[in-house]
Design a protein around this motif. Structure first.
Motif, mmCIF file in Angstrom:
data_model
loop_
_atom_site.group_PDB
_atom_site.id
_atom_site.type_symbol
_atom_site.label_atom_id
_atom_site.label_comp_id
_atom_site.label_asym_id
_atom_site.label_seq_id
_atom_site.Cartn_x
_atom_site.Cartn_y
_atom_site.Cartn_z
ATOM 1 N N ALA A 23 -5.379 -47.345 38.043
ATOM 2 C CA ALA A 23 -4.591 -47.843 39.036
ATOM 3 C C ALA A 23 -4.778 -47.477 40.506
ATOM 4 N N ASP A 24 -5.522 -46.570 40.773
ATOM 5 C CA ASP A 24 -6.045 -46.234 41.903
ATOM 6 C C ASP A 24 -7.502 -46.956 42.442
ATOM 7 N N GLY A 25 -7.806 -47.942 41.567
ATOM 8 C CA GLY A 25 -8.930 -48.713 41.881
ATOM 9 C C GLY A 25 -10.479 -48.478 41.510
ATOM 10 N N HIS A 26 -10.371 -47.360 40.734
ATOM 11 C CA HIS A 26 -11.779 -46.735 40.461
ATOM 12 C C HIS A 26 -12.031 -47.240 38.902
ATOM 13 N N LEU A 27 -13.344 -47.565 38.755
ATOM 14 C CA LEU A 27 -13.859 -47.881 37.471
ATOM 15 C C LEU A 27 -13.946 -47.072 36.534
ATOM 16 N N MET A 28 -13.256 -47.175 35.311
ATOM 17 C CA MET A 28 -13.113 -46.238 34.294
ATOM 18 C C MET A 28 -14.317 -46.466 33.129
ATOM 19 N N GLY A 29 -14.399 -47.603 32.915
ATOM 20 C CA GLY A 29 -15.475 -48.140 31.968
ATOM 21 C C GLY A 29 -15.632 -49.568 31.517
ATOM 22 N N LYS A 30 -16.378 -49.833 30.651
ATOM 23 C CA LYS A 30 -16.791 -51.219 30.445
ATOM 24 C C LYS A 30 -17.062 -51.555 28.942
ATOM 25 N N ILE A 31 -16.415 -52.558 28.643
ATOM 26 C CA ILE A 31 -16.985 -53.164 27.204
ATOM 27 C C ILE A 31 -17.827 -54.164 27.253
ATOM 28 N N LEU A 32 -18.877 -54.046 26.785
ATOM 29 C CA LEU A 32 -20.110 -54.850 27.122
ATOM 30 C C LEU A 32 -19.949 -56.264 26.062
ATOM 31 N N VAL A 33 -20.278 -57.308 26.573
ATOM 32 C CA VAL A 33 -20.052 -58.491 25.790
ATOM 33 C C VAL A 33 -21.084 -59.424 26.313
ATOM 34 N N PRO A 34 -22.020 -60.029 25.063
ATOM 35 C CA PRO A 34 -23.273 -60.670 25.417
ATOM 36 C C PRO A 34 -22.908 -61.864 26.121
ATOM 37 N N GLU A 35 -21.945 -62.459 26.415
ATOM 38 C CA GLU A 35 -21.783 -63.791 27.305
ATOM 39 C C GLU A 35 -20.693 -63.611 28.403
ATOM 40 N N THR A 36 -20.800 -64.241 29.482
ATOM 41 C CA THR A 36 -20.158 -64.061 30.580
ATOM 42 C C THR A 36 -18.727 -64.097 30.397
ATOM 43 N N VAL A 37 -17.766 -63.227 30.742
ATOM 44 C CA VAL A 37 -16.444 -63.375 30.087
ATOM 45 C C VAL A 37 -15.465 -63.948 31.277
ATOM 46 N N SER A 38 -14.719 -64.900 30.707
ATOM 47 C CA SER A 38 -13.987 -65.586 31.575
ATOM 48 C C SER A 38 -12.587 -65.132 31.555
ATOM 49 N N ASN A 39 -11.914 -64.590 30.629
ATOM 50 C CA ASN A 39 -10.355 -64.178 30.637
ATOM 51 C C ASN A 39 -10.207 -63.143 29.250
ATOM 52 N N LEU A 40 -9.245 -62.727 29.249
ATOM 53 C CA LEU A 40 -9.028 -61.700 28.114
ATOM 54 C C LEU A 40 -7.150 -61.724 28.040
ATOM 55 N N CYS A 41 -6.723 -61.209 26.935
ATOM 56 C CA CYS A 41 -5.413 -60.867 26.889
ATOM 57 C C CYS A 41 -5.145 -59.685 25.653
ATOM 58 N N PHE A 42 -4.118 -58.898 25.634
ATOM 59 C CA PHE A 42 -3.904 -58.314 24.592
ATOM 60 C C PHE A 42 -3.064 -58.975 23.455
ATOM 61 N N GLY A 43 -3.065 -58.644 22.303
ATOM 62 C CA GLY A 43 -2.389 -59.145 21.338
ATOM 63 C C GLY A 43 -2.644 -58.498 19.901
ATOM 64 N N GLY A 44 -2.415 -59.089 18.744
ATOM 65 C CA GLY A 44 -2.682 -58.378 17.650
ATOM 66 C C GLY A 44 -1.259 -57.751 17.295
ATOM 67 N N ARG A 45 -1.337 -56.952 16.131
ATOM 68 C CA ARG A 45 -0.069 -56.447 15.450
ATOM 69 C C ARG A 45 0.765 -55.679 16.215
ATOM 70 N N ALA A 46 0.157 -54.618 17.148
ATOM 71 C CA ALA A 46 0.734 -53.912 17.899
ATOM 72 C C ALA A 46 0.356 -53.996 19.677
ATOM 73 N N LYS A 47 -0.350 -55.295 19.857
ATOM 74 C CA LYS A 47 -0.642 -55.398 21.117
ATOM 75 C C LYS A 47 -1.862 -54.473 21.536
ATOM 76 N N HIS A 48 -2.640 -53.948 20.641
ATOM 77 C CA HIS A 48 -3.470 -53.053 20.957
ATOM 78 C C HIS A 48 -5.040 -53.681 20.651
ATOM 79 N N GLN A 49 -5.153 -55.196 20.284
ATOM 80 C CA GLN A 49 -6.346 -55.518 20.224
ATOM 81 C C GLN A 49 -6.563 -56.443 21.451
ATOM 82 N N LEU A 50 -7.742 -56.630 22.199
ATOM 83 C CA LEU A 50 -7.992 -57.207 23.160
ATOM 84 C C LEU A 50 -8.938 -58.484 22.899
ATOM 85 N N PHE A 51 -8.227 -59.768 23.023
ATOM 86 C CA PHE A 51 -9.004 -61.051 22.769
ATOM 87 C C PHE A 51 -9.823 -61.318 24.015
ATOM 88 N N ILE A 52 -11.042 -61.906 23.887
ATOM 89 C CA ILE A 52 -11.744 -62.023 24.927
ATOM 90 C C ILE A 52 -12.425 -63.448 25.037
#
Length: 297
Positions: free
Chosen positions: A249-278
């Motif tokens: 929330a203060d703007g610093h980079l915490m980490g990355k999930i590396l994906v083998p293609e260029t990512v366009s968008n994402l959302c949370f979902g799944g049983r407890a909204k704990h899955q990230l769909f990319i």
């Protein structure tokens, strides 16, 4: 080989080393706009050039939800659980009613057609906020080439249907998201097509009910920020050229999930909204996190 890169030790609590990044489906043209429907147990997303809205159902696979989609891009849900969509082809924002009827939310401003609505969010007061860059009218790939008659603005549509250009100083506003407490609005600027404008995420205070400020919050590298979502702790998750970036929330980079293609968008979902769909170029991916998405319903 791990698909995570940590830049802040706290990021280690957000991910799980034994949770793989899964490619759920592939073979698309350019996928965008994922939105989770927990009550239906499925994800909707767009293949813009193929002019379709697709449905992914865990354990079943991908099917067509709507074709033609009028080159739909971003989607959201309103407080009644209805689908709200941005359509490049007809240059409008629509709502799919519970009985399947289509209601036009906005297709013009001050008597001029919108450019190509791109992404949309619904605030807790029911107002609909959307970005309107020119990408869908600059060529025939994601819509129909046409004359641009309006600047690339961010708009708000109130419950009475009135529309207001609330942010007018962007090159090409793209993804947008509210913080969990709705005190901050984040908007990604992905530059005008064929220009070398700066690309970054800006943040706006919502203390007065209208966005104020607009300082640069974070600049993604490599690539740029397109789609963005917050988790319940206020971290911002953004698309990037090498995957998904998690920004505090203060703007610093915490980490990355590396994906083998260029990512366009994402959302949370799944049983407890704990899955990230990319959504990433030609494929749909998912990964389970130790975070919960903030979006509702």
């Amino acid at each position: 080989m791990s698909c995570f890169e940590a830049y802040d030790p706290a990021f280690g609590r957000f991910v799980m080393g034994n949770a793989p990044l899964k490619q759920l489906a592939t073979g698309f043209d350019w996928v965008e706009g994922p939105v989770w429907f927990g009550d239906a147990g499925c994800l909707l997303f767009s293949d813009i050039p193929d002019n379709k809205i697709l449905r992914y159902t865990p354990g079943v696979g991908v099917s067509t939800f709507r074709a033609p989609s009028h080159y739909a891009n971003g989607h959201s849900r309103d407080r009644q659980g209805r689908l709200v969509s941005c359509e490049h082809g007809l240059r409008r924002v629509t709502r799919t009613e519970l009985d399947g009827r289509i209601t036009v939310i906005a297709d013009s401003y001050q008597g001029k057609p919108l450019n190509s609505p791109n992404d949309v969010v619904v605030k807790s007061d029911g107002s609909i906020w959307f970005t309107d860059p020119h990408y869908g009218i600059m060529s025939n790939y994601e819509g129909f080439a046409a004359k641009q008659e309006l600047p690339c603005n961010v708009y708000r549509v109130d419950l009475d249907g009135s529309i207001e250009a609330v942010l007018t100083d962007f090159n090409c506003p793209n993804g947008l998201a509210f913080s969990p407490d709705e005190a901050t609005l984040y908007v990604a600027d992905t530059r005008r097509m064929f220009h070398s404008d700066p690309q970054h995420i800006r943040s706006f205070s919502m203390a007065s009910g209208r966005p104020k400020g607009g300082a640069v919050f974070h600049t993604i590298t490599p690539g740029c920020s397109d789609g963005i979502r917050c988790d319940t702790d206020g971290n911002l998750w953004s698309s990037a050229g090498d995957g998904v970036h998690c920004i505090a929330a203060d703007g610093h980079l915490m980490g990355k999930i590396l994906v083998p293609e260029t990512v366009s968008n994402l959302c949370f979902g799944g049983r407890a909204k704990h899955q990230l769909f990319i959504t990433a170029t030609t494929s749909l991916y998912a990964i389970t996190l130790n975070r919960v998405g903030a979006q509702t319903p």
